[in-house]
Motif scaffolding. Structure first.
Motif, PDB file in Angstrom:
ATOM      1  N   SER A 184       0.827  -1.205   0.000  1.00 52.00           N
ATOM      2  CA  SER A 184       0.000   0.000   0.000  1.00 52.00           C
ATOM      3  C   SER A 184       0.859   1.252   0.000  1.00 52.00           C
ATOM      4  O   SER A 184       0.560   2.218  -0.697  1.00 52.00           O
ATOM      5  CB  SER A 184      -0.934   0.005   1.206  1.00 52.00           C
ATOM      6  OG  SER A 184      -1.885  -1.012   1.080  1.00 52.00           O
ATOM      7  N   ASN A 187      -8.923  -1.702   0.417  1.00 51.80           N
ATOM      8  CA  ASN A 187      -9.339  -1.127   1.697  1.00 51.80           C
ATOM      9  C   ASN A 187      -8.208  -0.406   2.409  1.00 51.80           C
ATOM     10  O   ASN A 187      -8.452   0.524   3.170  1.00 51.80           O
ATOM     11  CB  ASN A 187      -9.933  -2.209   2.597  1.00 51.80           C
ATOM     12  CG  ASN A 187     -11.244  -2.728   2.054  1.00 51.80           C
ATOM     13  OD1 ASN A 187     -11.960  -2.024   1.352  1.00 51.80           O
ATOM     14  ND2 ASN A 187     -11.549  -3.973   2.357  1.00 51.80           N
ATOM     15  N   ASP A 188      -6.965  -0.820   2.174  1.00 51.00           N
ATOM     16  CA  ASP A 188      -5.847  -0.193   2.871  1.00 51.00           C
ATOM     17  C   ASP A 188      -5.417   1.117   2.221  1.00 51.00           C
ATOM     18  O   ASP A 188      -5.066   2.044   2.911  1.00 51.00           O
ATOM     19  CB  ASP A 188      -4.651  -1.148   2.944  1.00 51.00           C
ATOM     20  CG  ASP A 188      -3.652  -0.699   3.996  1.00 51.00           C
ATOM     21  OD1 ASP A 188      -3.992  -0.778   5.186  1.00 51.00           O
ATOM     22  OD2 ASP A 188      -2.565  -0.241   3.613  1.00 51.00           O
ATOM     23  N   ARG A 205      -8.443   2.412  -2.568  1.00 53.43           N
ATOM     24  CA  ARG A 205      -9.763   3.047  -2.651  1.00 53.43           C
ATOM     25  C   ARG A 205      -9.662   4.549  -2.382  1.00 53.43           C
ATOM     26  O   ARG A 205     -10.321   5.351  -3.017  1.00 53.43           O
ATOM     27  CB  ARG A 205     -10.737   2.389  -1.676  1.00 53.43           C
ATOM     28  CG  ARG A 205     -12.179   2.740  -1.958  1.00 53.43           C
ATOM     29  CD  ARG A 205     -13.162   2.004  -1.050  1.00 53.43           C
ATOM     30  NE  ARG A 205     -12.974   0.585  -0.926  1.00 53.43           N
ATOM     31  CZ  ARG A 205     -13.403  -0.335  -1.801  1.00 53.43           C
ATOM     32  NH1 ARG A 205     -14.021   0.044  -2.885  1.00 53.43           N
ATOM     33  NH2 ARG A 205     -13.207  -1.615  -1.590  1.00 53.43           N
ATOM     34  N   ARG A 206      -8.797   4.926  -1.449  1.00 51.23           N
ATOM     35  CA  ARG A 206      -8.618   6.359  -1.150  1.00 51.23           C
ATOM     36  C   ARG A 206      -7.976   7.107  -2.303  1.00 51.23           C
ATOM     37  O   ARG A 206      -8.094   8.313  -2.403  1.00 51.23           O
ATOM     38  CB  ARG A 206      -7.783   6.533   0.114  1.00 51.23           C
ATOM     39  CG  ARG A 206      -8.546   6.188   1.373  1.00 51.23           C
ATOM     40  CD  ARG A 206      -7.690   6.468   2.568  1.00 51.23           C
ATOM     41  NE  ARG A 206      -6.594   5.515   2.594  1.00 51.23           N
ATOM     42  CZ  ARG A 206      -6.345   4.685   3.573  1.00 51.23           C
ATOM     43  NH1 ARG A 206      -7.081   4.700   4.640  1.00 51.23           N
ATOM     44  NH2 ARG A 206      -5.332   3.847   3.513  1.00 51.23           N
ATOM     45  N   GLU A 253      -9.022  -7.126  -2.157  1.00 46.25           N
ATOM     46  CA  GLU A 253      -9.869  -6.373  -1.241  1.00 46.25           C
ATOM     47  C   GLU A 253      -9.045  -5.712  -0.140  1.00 46.25           C
ATOM     48  O   GLU A 253      -9.300  -4.576   0.238  1.00 46.25           O
ATOM     49  CB  GLU A 253     -10.937  -7.277  -0.637  1.00 46.25           C
ATOM     50  CG  GLU A 253     -11.999  -7.672  -1.633  1.00 46.25           C
ATOM     51  CD  GLU A 253     -12.965  -8.716  -1.105  1.00 46.25           C
ATOM     52  OE1 GLU A 253     -12.749  -9.248   0.006  1.00 46.25           O
ATOM     53  OE2 GLU A 253     -13.943  -9.006  -1.816  1.00 46.25           O
TER      54      GLU A 253
END
Length: 114
Positions: free
Chosen positions: A69, A98-99, A102-103, A94
């Motif tokens: 990430s 999520n880590d 997505r941001r 996923e």
């Protein structure tokens, strides 16, 4: 009806603005091999050193997700599409989404089954 159509077309033509500055259209793609990111579930796809009975834990998996990430957060990975290779499972994707991903605006993923 014919006159309404002509009026609508005329209004659309006069409402257009040529002053908009449009940047060059582009699409950037990055590929990356996740050859050593395995989840902590032994489902037969893991390398022997990444199996729970070899000492690989959920915390080890989370540390690797955080490592990747951080890599994906770097400026080097600014792309419209990221193709990840050798992804063990949907759970790995996923976790990455999520880590961090997505941001950064990545919302969708797909997994090719072989």
């Amino acid at each position: 009806m014919k006159y309404i159509f002509i009026i609508l077309i005329t209004l659309c033509l006069f409402s257009c603005n040529n002053d908009l500055k449009v940047e060059k259209n582009s699409l950037s793609i990055i590929t990356y091999n996740l050859y050593n990111l395995f989840d902590d579930i032994d489902d037969g796809y893991e390398h022997s050193s990444f199996r729970p009975h070899s000492g690989y834990t959920a915390r080890d998996f989370q540390k690797r997700v955080e490592l990747y990430s951080n890599l994906f957060k770097s400026e080097e990975f600014e792309a419209d599409i990221i193709f990840l290779q050798e992804v063990e499972s949907e759970r790995v994707l996923e976790a990455l989404l999520n880590d961090s991903l997505r941001r950064r605006g990545y919302a969708y993923y797909g997994l090719a089954r072989v």
